[in-house]
Design a protein around this motif. Structure first.
Motif, PDB file in Angstrom:
ATOM      1  N   GLU A 267      93.461  33.584  46.841  1.00 54.74           N
ATOM      2  CA  GLU A 267      94.545  34.183  47.612  1.00 54.74           C
ATOM      3  C   GLU A 267      94.348  35.696  47.643  1.00 54.74           C
ATOM      4  OE1 GLU A 267      99.399  34.576  47.250  1.00 54.74           O
ATOM      5  OE2 GLU A 267      98.345  33.084  46.046  1.00 54.74           O
TER       6      GLU A 267
ATOM      7  N   LEU B 189      91.772  39.688  44.825  1.00 59.40           N
ATOM      8  CA  LEU B 189      91.935  38.257  45.056  1.00 59.40           C
ATOM      9  C   LEU B 189      92.476  37.619  43.790  1.00 59.40           C
ATOM     10  CD1 LEU B 189      88.510  37.458  46.771  1.00 59.40           C
ATOM     11  CD2 LEU B 189      90.670  38.010  47.873  1.00 59.40           C
TER      12      LEU B 189
ATOM     13  N   HIS C  10      92.994  30.315  41.793  1.00 56.07           N
ATOM     14  CA  HIS C  10      93.747  29.224  41.176  1.00 56.07           C
ATOM     15  C   HIS C  10      92.862  27.992  41.146  1.00 56.07           C
ATOM     16  CE1 HIS C  10      97.458  31.571  41.687  1.00 56.07           C
ATOM     17  NE2 HIS C  10      96.959  31.887  42.865  1.00 56.07           N
TER      18      HIS C  10
ATOM     19  N   ARG D 110      91.136  27.794  44.654  1.00 60.90           N
ATOM     20  CA  ARG D 110      91.861  28.394  45.776  1.00 60.90           C
ATOM     21  C   ARG D 110      91.927  29.897  45.530  1.00 60.90           C
ATOM     22  NH1 ARG D 110      97.356  29.612  46.899  1.00 60.90           N
ATOM     23  NH2 ARG D 110      97.964  28.765  44.904  1.00 60.90           N
TER      24      ARG D 110
ATOM     25  N   LYS E  65      95.562  39.159  47.445  1.00 61.45           N
ATOM     26  CA  LYS E  65      96.768  39.799  46.905  1.00 61.45           C
ATOM     27  C   LYS E  65      96.994  41.174  47.514  1.00 61.45           C
ATOM     28  CE  LYS E  65      99.055  38.016  44.325  1.00 61.45           C
ATOM     29  NZ  LYS E  65     100.152  37.123  44.636  1.00 61.45           N
TER      30      LYS E  65
END
Length: 75
Positions: free
Chosen positions: A30, A18, A21, A28, A32
């Motif tokens: 994301e 992950l 951000h 947040r 990966k």
């Protein structure tokens, strides 16, 4: 901790990568890279021992095997 329902819907499991951000006061995350589930039989044949006799996995030392393989490559 990420709630289980969110992990399931995003396919997040052990080994997933992950990226986080910070956006103001919000974090947040994301995904990966997702890990593909594997089965024990997927690894069949990956460990090869050419020494005679019966061997057990408990006797296998990865570090020693890697040193021996590297030594064989240099010869």
């Amino acid at each position: 901790m990420i709630p289980a329902s969110i992990r399931r819907s995003l396919g997040i499991g052990p080994g997933c990568q992950l990226e986080f951000h910070l956006e103001g006061n919000v974090i947040r995350a994301e995904v990966k890279r997702r890990m593909t589930p594997t089965r024990a039989e997927d690894g069949f044949g990956m460990l090869v021992c050419e020494r005679p006799g019966t061997r057990r996995l408990a006797e296998f030392d990865v570090a020693t095997a890697m040193r021996e393989a590297n030594a064989d490559d240099r010869d």
